[in-house]
Motif scaffolding. Structure first.
Motif, PDB file in Angstrom:
ATOM      1  N   THR A  23       0.851  -1.192   0.000  1.00 38.50           N
ATOM      2  CA  THR A  23       0.000   0.000   0.000  1.00 38.50           C
ATOM      3  C   THR A  23       0.884   1.237   0.000  1.00 38.50           C
ATOM      4  O   THR A  23       1.836   1.324   0.769  1.00 38.50           O
ATOM      5  CB  THR A  23      -0.912   0.011   1.225  1.00 38.50           C
ATOM      6  N   ALA A  24       0.543   2.196  -0.865  1.00 35.58           N
ATOM      7  CA  ALA A  24       1.368   3.389  -1.000  1.00 35.58           C
ATOM      8  C   ALA A  24       0.631   4.640  -0.559  1.00 35.58           C
ATOM      9  O   ALA A  24      -0.595   4.728  -0.669  1.00 35.58           O
ATOM     10  CB  ALA A  24       1.805   3.548  -2.455  1.00 35.58           C
ATOM     11  N   LEU A  29       0.407   4.754  -7.313  1.00 36.01           N
ATOM     12  CA  LEU A  29       1.106   3.541  -7.721  1.00 36.01           C
ATOM     13  C   LEU A  29       0.872   3.160  -9.172  1.00 36.01           C
ATOM     14  O   LEU A  29       1.736   2.551  -9.786  1.00 36.01           O
ATOM     15  CB  LEU A  29       0.711   2.363  -6.823  1.00 36.01           C
ATOM     16  N   SER A  30      -0.264   3.525  -9.714  1.00 34.56           N
ATOM     17  CA  SER A  30      -0.562   3.133 -11.088  1.00 34.56           C
ATOM     18  C   SER A  30       0.375   3.798 -12.095  1.00 34.56           C
ATOM     19  O   SER A  30       0.475   3.354 -13.237  1.00 34.56           O
ATOM     20  CB  SER A  30      -2.012   3.468 -11.428  1.00 34.56           C
ATOM     21  N   ASN A  73      -8.031  -3.462  -6.712  1.00 38.75           N
ATOM     22  CA  ASN A  73      -9.164  -2.597  -6.996  1.00 38.75           C
ATOM     23  C   ASN A  73      -9.173  -1.399  -6.052  1.00 38.75           C
ATOM     24  O   ASN A  73      -9.683  -0.329  -6.387  1.00 38.75           O
ATOM     25  CB  ASN A  73     -10.471  -3.374  -6.861  1.00 38.75           C
ATOM     26  N   VAL A  74      -8.610  -1.613  -4.873  1.00 30.47           N
ATOM     27  CA  VAL A  74      -8.437  -0.500  -3.951  1.00 30.47           C
ATOM     28  C   VAL A  74      -7.283   0.349  -4.460  1.00 30.47           C
ATOM     29  O   VAL A  74      -6.217  -0.171  -4.790  1.00 30.47           O
ATOM     30  CB  VAL A  74      -8.139  -1.004  -2.521  1.00 30.47           C
ATOM     31  N   ARG A  75      -7.494   1.637  -4.516  1.00 35.10           N
ATOM     32  CA  ARG A  75      -6.491   2.541  -5.076  1.00 35.10           C
ATOM     33  C   ARG A  75      -5.169   2.400  -4.334  1.00 35.10           C
ATOM     34  O   ARG A  75      -5.116   2.275  -3.123  1.00 35.10           O
ATOM     35  CB  ARG A  75      -6.986   3.983  -4.983  1.00 35.10           C
ATOM     36  N   ASN A  76      -4.110   2.430  -5.086  1.00 35.92           N
ATOM     37  CA  ASN A  76      -2.763   2.455  -4.516  1.00 35.92           C
ATOM     38  C   ASN A  76      -2.362   1.178  -3.803  1.00 35.92           C
ATOM     39  O   ASN A  76      -1.635   1.228  -2.801  1.00 35.92           O
ATOM     40  CB  ASN A  76      -2.571   3.668  -3.591  1.00 35.92           C
TER      41      ASN A  76
END
Length: 124
Positions: A23-24, A29-30, A73-76
């Motif tokens: 997790t960032a 991260l994308s 699916n959760v961001r970052n």
């Protein structure tokens, strides 16, 4: 300040599965390639898998067919699904973010952002 945090490590028996999560914060991260490395006691840090900005994935031969790297699916978040674990997979696992060229994706020094690591121990 950029921060990467790995979670999901633990002690499991050979043949089991674990899913690690990276997790960032403070970066998206994308827009980075995210790699997983591992380091066993007395050994150098070694490349495990990476997912590039394009979504393409690459694996070390030792984990190909058993490990899967994916974006969450959760961001970052980025996951490392580890199946059919072996005792030789025992190590501290790190996630790292960077933008290496294709020929350098396995080089730790191509990644400027690192997590603190999570321990994975596989008993026989």
């Amino acid at each position: 300040q950029v921060q990467l945090v790995e979670t999901g490590g633990g002690l499991v028996q050979a043949g089991s599965s674990l899913r690690l999560t990276c997790t960032a914060s403070e970066i998206t991260l994308s827009t980075y390639g995210v790699a997983w490395f591992r380091q066993a006691p007395g050994k150098e840090r070694e490349f495990v898998a990476t997912i590039r900005q394009t979504g393409t994935t690459h694996y070390a031969d030792s984990v190909k067919g058993r490990f899967t790297v994916s974006r969450g699916n959760v961001r970052n978040t980025v996951y490392l699904q580890m199946d059919t674990l072996k005792p030789e997979d025992t190590a501290v696992y790190f996630c790292a973010a960077g933008r290496p060229i294709l020929s350098a994706i396995r080089a730790p020094n191509m990644y400027g952002n690192w997590g603190q690591g999570t321990q994975v121990t596989v008993s026989s």
